[in-house]
Design an enzyme around this catalytic site. Structure first.
Site, PDB file in Angstrom:
ATOM      1  N   ASP A 185       0.853  -1.193   0.000  1.00 25.91           N
ATOM      2  CA  ASP A 185       0.000   0.000   0.000  1.00 25.91           C
ATOM      3  C   ASP A 185       0.891   1.246   0.000  1.00 25.91           C
ATOM      4  O   ASP A 185       2.107   1.151   0.101  1.00 25.91           O
ATOM      5  CB  ASP A 185      -0.965  -0.004   1.197  1.00 25.91           C
ATOM      6  CG  ASP A 185      -0.245   0.073   2.539  1.00 25.91           C
ATOM      7  OD1 ASP A 185       0.879  -0.459   2.643  1.00 25.91           O
ATOM      8  OD2 ASP A 185      -0.787   0.671   3.492  1.00 25.91           O
ATOM      9  N   GLU A 555       2.106 -10.131   0.495  1.00 18.96           N
ATOM     10  CA  GLU A 555       2.424  -8.702   0.396  1.00 18.96           C
ATOM     11  C   GLU A 555       3.924  -8.531   0.624  1.00 18.96           C
ATOM     12  O   GLU A 555       4.641  -9.495   0.973  1.00 18.96           O
ATOM     13  CB  GLU A 555       1.613  -7.895   1.429  1.00 18.96           C
ATOM     14  CG  GLU A 555       1.687  -6.382   1.170  1.00 18.96           C
ATOM     15  CD  GLU A 555       0.589  -5.562   1.865  1.00 18.96           C
ATOM     16  OE1 GLU A 555      -0.331  -6.137   2.457  1.00 18.96           O
ATOM     17  OE2 GLU A 555       0.694  -4.315   1.789  1.00 18.96           O
TER      18      GLU A 555
HETATM   19  O1  G3I Z   1      -0.979 -10.891  18.502  1.00 13.48           O
HETATM   20  C1  G3I Z   1      -1.611 -12.058  18.000  1.00 13.48           C
HETATM   21  C2  G3I Z   1      -1.000 -13.294  18.635  1.00 13.48           C
HETATM   22  O2  G3I Z   1      -1.224 -13.267  20.007  1.00 13.48           O
HETATM   23  C3  G3I Z   1      -1.586 -14.543  17.983  1.00 13.48           C
HETATM   24  O3  G3I Z   1      -0.922 -15.683  18.449  1.00 13.48           O
HETATM   25  C4  G3I Z   1      -1.437 -14.485  16.470  1.00 13.48           C
HETATM   26  C5  G3I Z   1      -2.096 -15.657  15.757  1.00 13.48           C
HETATM   27  O4  G3I Z   1      -2.465 -15.331  14.453  1.00 13.48           O
HETATM   28  O5  G3I Z   1      -2.013 -13.293  15.992  1.00 13.48           O
HETATM   29  C6  G3I Z   1      -1.414 -12.136  16.515  1.00 13.48           C
HETATM   30  O6  G3I Z   1      -1.979 -10.986  15.931  1.00 13.48           O
HETATM   31  C7  G3I Z   1      -1.654 -10.773  14.578  1.00 13.48           C
HETATM   32  C8  G3I Z   1      -0.885  -9.471  14.467  1.00 13.48           C
HETATM   33  O7  G3I Z   1      -0.635  -9.201  13.132  1.00 13.48           O
HETATM   34  C9  G3I Z   1       0.452  -9.516  15.201  1.00 13.48           C
HETATM   35  O8  G3I Z   1       1.335 -10.395  14.553  1.00 13.48           O
HETATM   36  C10 G3I Z   1      -2.923 -10.711  13.778  1.00 13.48           C
HETATM   37  O9  G3I Z   1      -3.555 -11.985  13.781  1.00 13.48           O
HETATM   38  C11 G3I Z   1      -2.646 -10.295  12.366  1.00 13.48           C
HETATM   39  O10 G3I Z   1      -3.848 -10.070  11.665  1.00 13.48           O
HETATM   40  C12 G3I Z   1      -1.813  -9.044  12.357  1.00 13.48           C
HETATM   41  O11 G3I Z   1      -1.379  -8.833  11.047  1.00 13.48           O
HETATM   42  C13 G3I Z   1      -0.859  -7.547  10.734  1.00 13.48           C
HETATM   43  C14 G3I Z   1      -1.628  -7.006   9.538  1.00 13.48           C
HETATM   44  O12 G3I Z   1      -1.050  -5.790   9.117  1.00 13.48           O
HETATM   45  C15 G3I Z   1      -3.109  -6.779   9.827  1.00 13.48           C
HETATM   46  O13 G3I Z   1      -3.278  -5.830  10.811  1.00 13.48           O
HETATM   47  C16 G3I Z   1       0.601  -7.717  10.386  1.00 13.48           C
HETATM   48  O14 G3I Z   1       1.359  -8.053  11.553  1.00 13.48           O
HETATM   49  C17 G3I Z   1       1.149  -6.442   9.783  1.00 13.48           C
HETATM   50  O15 G3I Z   1       2.457  -6.715   9.277  1.00 13.48           O
HETATM   51  C18 G3I Z   1       0.260  -5.952   8.651  1.00 13.48           C
HETATM   52  O16 G3I Z   1       0.747  -4.726   8.226  1.00 13.48           O
HETATM   53  C19 G3I Z   1       0.193  -4.193   7.030  1.00 13.48           C
HETATM   54  C20 G3I Z   1      -0.272  -2.776   7.358  1.00 13.48           C
HETATM   55  O17 G3I Z   1      -1.353  -2.847   8.251  1.00 13.48           O
HETATM   56  C21 G3I Z   1      -0.646  -2.015   6.103  1.00 13.48           C
HETATM   57  N1  G3I Z   1       0.418  -2.067   5.125  1.00 13.48           N
HETATM   58  C22 G3I Z   1       0.783  -3.407   4.765  1.00 13.48           C
HETATM   59  C23 G3I Z   1       1.275  -4.178   5.950  1.00 13.48           C
HETATM   60  C24 G3I Z   1       1.752  -5.566   5.578  1.00 13.48           C
HETATM   61  O18 G3I Z   1       0.725  -6.444   5.262  1.00 13.48           O
HETATM   62  O1  9MR Z   2      -4.046  -3.627   0.119  1.00 12.81           O
HETATM   63  C1  9MR Z   2      -4.195  -3.704   1.525  1.00 12.81           C
HETATM   64  C2  9MR Z   2      -2.916  -4.210   2.164  1.00 12.81           C
HETATM   65  O2  9MR Z   2      -1.844  -3.304   1.909  1.00 12.81           O
HETATM   66  C3  9MR Z   2      -3.114  -4.445   3.642  1.00 12.81           C
HETATM   67  O3  9MR Z   2      -1.999  -5.085   4.214  1.00 12.81           O
HETATM   68  C4  9MR Z   2      -4.335  -5.311   3.881  1.00 12.81           C
HETATM   69  C5  9MR Z   2      -4.642  -5.531   5.343  1.00 12.81           C
HETATM   70  O4  9MR Z   2      -4.892  -4.347   5.984  1.00 12.81           O
HETATM   71  O5  9MR Z   2      -5.459  -4.753   3.271  1.00 12.81           O
HETATM   72  C6  9MR Z   2      -5.325  -4.617   1.882  1.00 12.81           C
HETATM   73  O6  9MR Z   2      -6.499  -4.072   1.385  1.00 12.81           O
HETATM   74  C7  9MR Z   2      -7.567  -4.984   1.288  1.00 12.81           C
HETATM   75  C8  9MR Z   2      -8.620  -4.703   2.342  1.00 12.81           C
HETATM   76  O7  9MR Z   2      -8.105  -4.907   3.629  1.00 12.81           O
HETATM   77  C9  9MR Z   2      -9.830  -5.580   2.125  1.00 12.81           C
HETATM   78  N1  9MR Z   2     -10.343  -5.446   0.762  1.00 12.81           N
HETATM   79  C10 9MR Z   2      -9.337  -5.766  -0.265  1.00 12.81           C
HETATM   80  C11 9MR Z   2      -8.112  -4.907  -0.128  1.00 12.81           C
HETATM   81  C12 9MR Z   2      -7.013  -5.357  -1.118  1.00 12.81           C
HETATM   82  O8  9MR Z   2      -7.353  -5.191  -2.408  1.00 12.81           O
END
Ligand code: G3I
Ligand code: 9MR
Length: 576
Positions: A185, A555
């Site tokens: 993103d 990603e």
């Molecule tokens: O903290 C819990 C842990 O206790 C549990 O054991 C584990 C099991 O799945 O989950 C943990 O939480 C996770 C958290 O990351 C910490 O690792 C969530 O399930 C998981 O959904 C969450 O994912 C994050 C994701 O964003 C959604 O919020 C990723 O770490 C993080 O790298 C990712 O970052 C995104 C940015 O929001 C937007 N830009 C892209 C970027 C990469 O995808």
């Molecule tokens: O493109 C988004 C990505 O960079 C983020 O890591 C992700 C989780 O927050 O979300 C992606 O966007 C998606 C959204 O969460 C749900 N609808 C589809 C989007 C991707 O096309």
């Protein structure tokens, strides 16, 4: 040898040309080996499906057998559910191109042994950041086929109501240009910028001679600064703008209200906002600018007063955090982009205090730097964006002369964490320190951050096993995994082709932007609802989908590439 610009681009093109466009669901009968090969002195392990015969051969480019040996005994790796046997090729040291042959399965992909095995990889992994720069056009000299116009100037960013203050009410226009896009993103998040930038600074601090010679064809190349430093400054310049000068607080992120479509940067023109000041952002900002002020002070000649300004900003962010110790990120209703929300802040306090202690030597930072972990927090063996305590240890471990007691305490913590990893590596049929619970969103970066910790323990103790286990972490991401795929775009004979990365989707070029580590297997499969294609399998280490829909397994992200930059450099420098 330093690759010149045409050589660097030509070499990348070669690697890309060799990449296959599609992958079988998973490569059950493939010999699994690091596709970029090994340094002459590396521990060289490959994995062979347990169905194969009991001995392996290694053949050189002419087909001559140069090494033979027994495979290890078959064992099932719980993360994949697949039984494997180990081939140990470590005795082979001569430079060349080789294949592994075992009766009953196809020969391995060819791989080199070379004293420069990871040079182009390290350069490519840093150049991935260049491709993700906000606010700059990239011409063909810098970006090759991936040249593109500038996007997101961020010279007119709005203060979101959640971030309003008396002097900067909602709607105030501020400038917050430059920086790296976070990932696939186009938004910019302080929390994730912290660990990413710090890891690159640590790489420079620990291996300066390597990076002084690693030329990267950046827009700034030739300006007298090492290119890794040039790249890191692009983000530091942005980060420094994320502080409200009125009170020292730091905005959590600079973002659209909703994610951009899958378009090129210049086509994404939605209004941008700075959103909510948080304690985590203030502390990660304080830590990163304090580290930068210390590590990059030697380059102040180019920018007089810069380190002092950064340090003053870091201390003012620290004071804001102390006065506001529990402001957690709460996504406003109209904002839909990434959260990087983190409710446990004791590790951010410890990291910021450690960096401020190292940068200033002030006694007031000692207790918070050494504060015990809050009850109820899980003890982590490696850092990630939400758990940064180990970053403070890494910094303090290097302060033996100025802060001997703090350094000794940090060294003990690092070695204890690395010993946990080492025990897992030794017990693992797959020779990997990953535990089952480590296969989360961004699991490939968990692997490599474990590598970073193992490298620290090797730098402290000189004990060979730590370096071998770090090598295994790199091997895993470059092909020695049950899918037999290199998870780094553009590198390896069979690499990730369809990352969730807006430029890679929108640029009309078949090959993805090179040099990116994709997130990797994630049995959480949080994106399944957005994907028509199915994941390869459910098992943790097989739960990967090479499809641009898959933001939860495919990603790319700045915090994931940073330990790749670090570990590739560390092995090049430390392995003999
Ligand atoms: O903290 C819990 C842990 O206790 C549990 O054991 C584990 C099991 O799945 O989950 C943990 O939480 C996770 C958290 O990351 C910490 O690792 C969530 O399930 C998981 O959904 C969450 O994912 C994050 C994701 O964003 C959604 O919020 C990723 O770490 C993080 O790298 C990712 O970052 C995104 C940015 O929001 C937007 N830009 C892209 C970027 C990469 O995808
Ligand atoms: O493109 C988004 C990505 O960079 C983020 O890591 C992700 C989780 O927050 O979300 C992606 O966007 C998606 C959204 O969460 C749900 N609808 C589809 C989007 C991707 O096309």
């Amino acid at each position: 040898m330093i690759p010149s610009r045409p050589r660097l681009l030509a070499a990348c093109a070669l690697l890309l040309g060799a990449a296959e466009a599609t992958h079988a669901a998973h490569a059950a009968d493939a010999i699994q080996v690091n596709q970029l090969g090994f340094l002459p002195g590396s521990r060289k392990l490959a994995m062979v499906p347990a169905t194969a015969a009991g001995r392996f051969q290694v053949k050189d480019a002419a087909g001559k057998v140069v090494l033979e040996g027994p495979l290890g005994k078959a064992a099932t790796w719980d993360a994949s559910g697949l039984a494997v046997r180990t081939a140990d090729l470590s005795a082979l040291r001569a430079a060349g191109t080789y294949r592994i042959a075992v009766a009953g399965v196809p020969d391995s992909t060819p791989f080199p042994i070379s004293p420069d095995a990871y040079r182009l990889l390290d350069a490519g992994a840093i150049r991935a950041y260049t491709h993700n720069r906000a606010g700059i056009a990239l011409d063909a000299r810098v970006a090759g086929a991936w040249a593109r116009p500038a996007g997101h100037p961020d010279d007119r960013v709005l203060v979101h109501p959640s971030a309003a203050s008396a002097k900067r009410p909602a709607g105030t226009v501020i400038a917050s240009p430059k920086g790296w896009y976070d990932a696939g993103d186009y938004n910019k998040y302080v929390v994730n910028s912290g660990i990413s930038t710090y890891t690159l600074l640590a790489a420079y601090e620990h291996f300066p001679a390597w990076f002084d010679k690693l030329a990267l064809d950046l827009p700034e190349s030739g300006n007298g600064l090492p290119d890794l430093v040039n790249e890191t400054l692009w983000n530091l310049d942005w980060l420094a703008t994320m502080q409200d000068p009125g009170d020292g607080g730091v905005y959590h992120k600079l973002t659209n209200l909703s994610f951009d479509g899958m378009v090129m940067p210049d086509k994404a023109t939605a209004p941008r906002y700075v959103v909510q000041k948080t304690t985590a952002a203030a502390l990660d900002f304080a830590a990163t600018l304090a580290a930068a002020s210390r590590v990059l002070a030697r380059f102040d000649g180019k920018a007089p007063g810069r380190s002092q300004r950064w340090l003053a900003q870091a201390e003012s962010a620290w004071r804001w955090a102390v006065a506001h110790p529990a402001v957690r990120y709460r996504q406003p209703a109209d904002v839909k982009t990434g959260e990087y929300g983190d409710d446990k802040l004791d590790d951010e306090f410890a990291w910021a205090a450690a960096e401020l202690l190292a940068a200033t030597g002030k006694a007031e930072y000692r207790d918070p730097a050494q504060a015990a972990q809050a009850a109820g927090s899980a003890r982590k063996t490696e850092p990630d964006w939400g758990d940064v305590r180990a970053l403070g240890w890494i910094t303090l471990a290097g302060q033996q002369e100025r802060l001997p007691e703090d350094a000794a305490a940090a060294r003990r913590q690092i070695v204890a964490a690395a010993d946990t990893l080492l025990a897992r590596w030794q017990a693992s049929p797959y020779r990997l320190a990953m535990a089952g619970k480590d296969f989360i969103w961004g699991s490939n970066a968990v692997v490599l951050n474990q590598g970073v910790m193992l490298v620290q323990a090797y730098r402290i103790t000189g004990k060979r096993d730590y370096l071998d286990a770090a090598q295994s972490a790199l091997d895993y991401t470059l092909g020695r995994n049950p899918l037999a795929v290199s998870y780094v775009t553009g590198f390896g004979t069979r690499s990730a082709m369809h990352p969730h990365h807006r430029p890679s989707v929108a640029d009309g070029i078949a090959a993805p932007v090179p040099g990116w580590l994709v997130g990797g297997p994630n049995p959480g499969q949080q994106d399944a609802k957005d994907c028509k294609a199915a994941y390869a399998a459910q098992a943790p280490a097989l739960s990967w989908l090479d499809d641009a829909c898959s933001y939860a397994s495919n990603e790319v992200a700045i915090n994931w590439n940073a330990p790749l930059v670090y570990v590739a450099a560390a092995l090049q420098v430390l392995e003999r």
